[in-house]
Design a protein around this motif. Structure first.
Motif, PDB file in Angstrom:
ATOM      1  N   PHE A   3      -3.751  -2.344   0.989  1.00  0.00           N
ATOM      2  CA  PHE A   3      -3.014  -1.940  -0.213  1.00  0.00           C
ATOM      3  C   PHE A   3      -1.613  -1.521   0.212  1.00  0.00           C
ATOM      4  N   PHE A  49       3.857   5.587 -14.634  1.00  0.00           N
ATOM      5  CA  PHE A  49       3.522   4.252 -14.133  1.00  0.00           C
ATOM      6  C   PHE A  49       2.126   3.877 -14.570  1.00  0.00           C
ATOM      7  N   GLY A  51      -1.216   0.982 -13.313  1.00  0.00           N
ATOM      8  CA  GLY A  51      -1.685   0.131 -12.224  1.00  0.00           C
ATOM      9  C   GLY A  51      -2.819  -0.723 -12.742  1.00  0.00           C
ATOM     10  N   TYR A 115      -1.661  -6.791  -7.672  1.00  0.00           N
ATOM     11  CA  TYR A 115      -1.578  -5.469  -8.302  1.00  0.00           C
ATOM     12  C   TYR A 115      -0.328  -5.465  -9.172  1.00  0.00           C
ATOM     13  N   ARG A 117       2.323  -3.431 -11.505  1.00  0.00           N
ATOM     14  CA  ARG A 117       2.803  -2.063 -11.602  1.00  0.00           C
ATOM     15  C   ARG A 117       3.860  -1.933 -12.707  1.00  0.00           C
ATOM     16  N   TYR A 147      -7.799  -0.326  -1.651  1.00  0.00           N
ATOM     17  CA  TYR A 147      -7.051   0.896  -1.383  1.00  0.00           C
ATOM     18  C   TYR A 147      -7.630   1.636  -0.177  1.00  0.00           C
ATOM     19  N   LYS A 175      -0.369   9.449 -16.546  1.00  0.00           N
ATOM     20  CA  LYS A 175       0.042   8.901 -15.248  1.00  0.00           C
ATOM     21  C   LYS A 175       1.529   9.141 -15.015  1.00  0.00           C
ATOM     22  N   TYR A 180       2.150  12.734  -8.375  1.00  0.00           N
ATOM     23  CA  TYR A 180       1.695  12.137  -7.119  1.00  0.00           C
ATOM     24  C   TYR A 180       2.330  12.710  -5.853  1.00  0.00           C
ATOM     25  N   ALA A 214      -6.400   9.419  -6.034  1.00  0.00           N
ATOM     26  CA  ALA A 214      -5.993   8.384  -6.984  1.00  0.00           C
ATOM     27  C   ALA A 214      -7.208   7.621  -7.529  1.00  0.00           C
ATOM     28  N   THR A 275      -8.687   1.520 -10.226  1.00  0.00           N
ATOM     29  CA  THR A 275      -8.192   0.144 -10.134  1.00  0.00           C
ATOM     30  C   THR A 275      -7.929  -0.218  -8.675  1.00  0.00           C
ATOM     31  N   ALA A 276      -7.170   0.618  -7.993  1.00  0.00           N
ATOM     32  CA  ALA A 276      -6.840   0.334  -6.602  1.00  0.00           C
ATOM     33  C   ALA A 276      -8.070   0.509  -5.718  1.00  0.00           C
TER      34      ALA A 276
END
Ligand code: PLP
Ligand code: COI
Length: 329
Positions: A3, A49, A51, A115, A117, A147, A175, A180, A214, A275-276
């Motif tokens: 990732f 963001f 994802g 992926y 974004r 990930y 999000k 983060y 995450a 998702t990741a």
């Protein structure tokens, strides 16, 4: 494949003035953004963001997974941060165009994903703490692998006694980009000690599991699947919502509830979902001096079935009865 970022060919960009309508977006070659140093996002973090993944399916098509859920979650985040909402249709159109114009980057089935974004930010100049006068919506993509190294392979996690991800009334339920950076140092420290990530507890009682860096948290005990209830401090994951439905269809009782850390440590299996991360099995959890191993460090049977079903739906290897996958032309 891991990732990480790889530059692809094309990106989507659209602009909007505060109080105005979004101008129709355009596709352009992947390039740097030009922005004033006084841009709201750079000074005050007014940005969001999303994802999502575009995958090669068994029928040869390229498919997205429940992209409308990401569109709606970004709208919730925009309302929270005082950002103009991107209409769902515009969001979906931007995703489709970005995937379509970068289709050569979608890996073969089962070998990773493109992926995608989406980024939504206050790009106009502002000096006082206030919403920016202009906004930019961008969508780009990058081919990625899982990930967590090894995909489903069990990972070791550490519960943080020192740091929290979100507090009631804050922005943990959306999000927001600002959620983060505060996790980076705790996560780096956990990795230095050999863990894959941190598990965060709630900031009020310091005893209920919230989520994993995450990804959302799940545990299984006596066949009952539990996941922390959405209280505004946890991100409402699209994968989380999908796992809840899949587990119920498999006949499991699924509880969205406060998951006490002692309950999680006494569970039969734990995994995280995103998702990741897809479904990552949790082999062990360290809390203070205590370390608990699940299923002798192997992937648990419920975790495996949920993983296999979710990924089979996402790649159209089994019938997608809920209409979760959407083909990109
Ligand atoms: N929790 C956090 C903090 C995340 O960043 C993500 C990733 O999006 C998730 C959970 C999982 O959400 P989803 O399944 O929609 O990717
Ligand atoms: C995702 O699962 O899409 C995420 O947002 C994880 C990410 C922060 C890398």
């Amino acid at each position: 494949m891991i990732f990480s970022f790889t530059k692809t060919d094309r990106m989507y960009i659209a602009h909007c003035k505060e109080g105005g309508e979004w101008q129709s977006g355009v596709m352009q070659d992947f390039q740097n953004l030009s922005m004033s140093p006084a841009a709201g996002v750079l000074n005050y973090g007014q940005g969001l963001f999303e994802g999502m993944k575009a995958q090669r399916a068994a029928d040869g098509s390229i498919v997205l997974f429940r992209p409308e859920c990401n569109a709606r979650r970004m709208q919730d985040g925009a309302r929270r941060l005082g950002v103009p909402v991107v209409p769902e249709e515009m969001f979906l159109d931007a995703i489709h165009q970005t995937v379509s114009e970068n289709s050569r980057w979608v890996p073969p089935m089962g070998k990773g994903a493109l992926y995608v974004r989406p980024l939504l930010m206050g790009s106009g100049e502002v000096l006082g703490v206030a919403p920016a006068p202009e906004y930019t919506f961008v969508v780009y993509g990058a081919p990625v692998g899982p990930y967590f190294k090894g995909g489903l392979k069990p990972i070791s996690l550490k519960i943080s006694d020192e740091f929290h991800r979100a507090a009631p009334g804050g922005s943990g339920g959306v999000k927001a980009i600002g959620n983060y950076a505060p996790g980076m140092v705790p996560s780096r420290e956990a990795k230095r000690l050999g863990f894959a990530e941190i598990i965060y507890l709630d900031a009020v009682h310091h005893r209920y599991v919230e989520e994993v860096g995450a990804a959302n948290f799940f545990c299984v005990k006596d066949g009952v699947v539990s996941t922390p209830e959405l209280t505004g401090t946890i991100l409402p994951g699209v994968t989380r919502a999908s796992v809840i439905e899949i587990a119920r269809d498999m006949g499991h009782e699924v509880r969205e509830e406060k998951v006490d850390v002692s309950y999680a440590l006494s569970a039969d299996e734990c995994f995280c979902a995103g998702t990741a991360a897809v479904i990552a099995s949790i082999g062990s959890i360290q809390h203070g001096d205590r370390a608990v191993e699940y299923c002798d460090g192997q992937v648990g049977p419920v975790t495996r079935r949920i993983h296999d079903t979710l990924t089979a739906i996402q790649q159209r290897r089994i019938p997608d009865e809920r209409g979760w996958t959407v083909a990109v032309e």
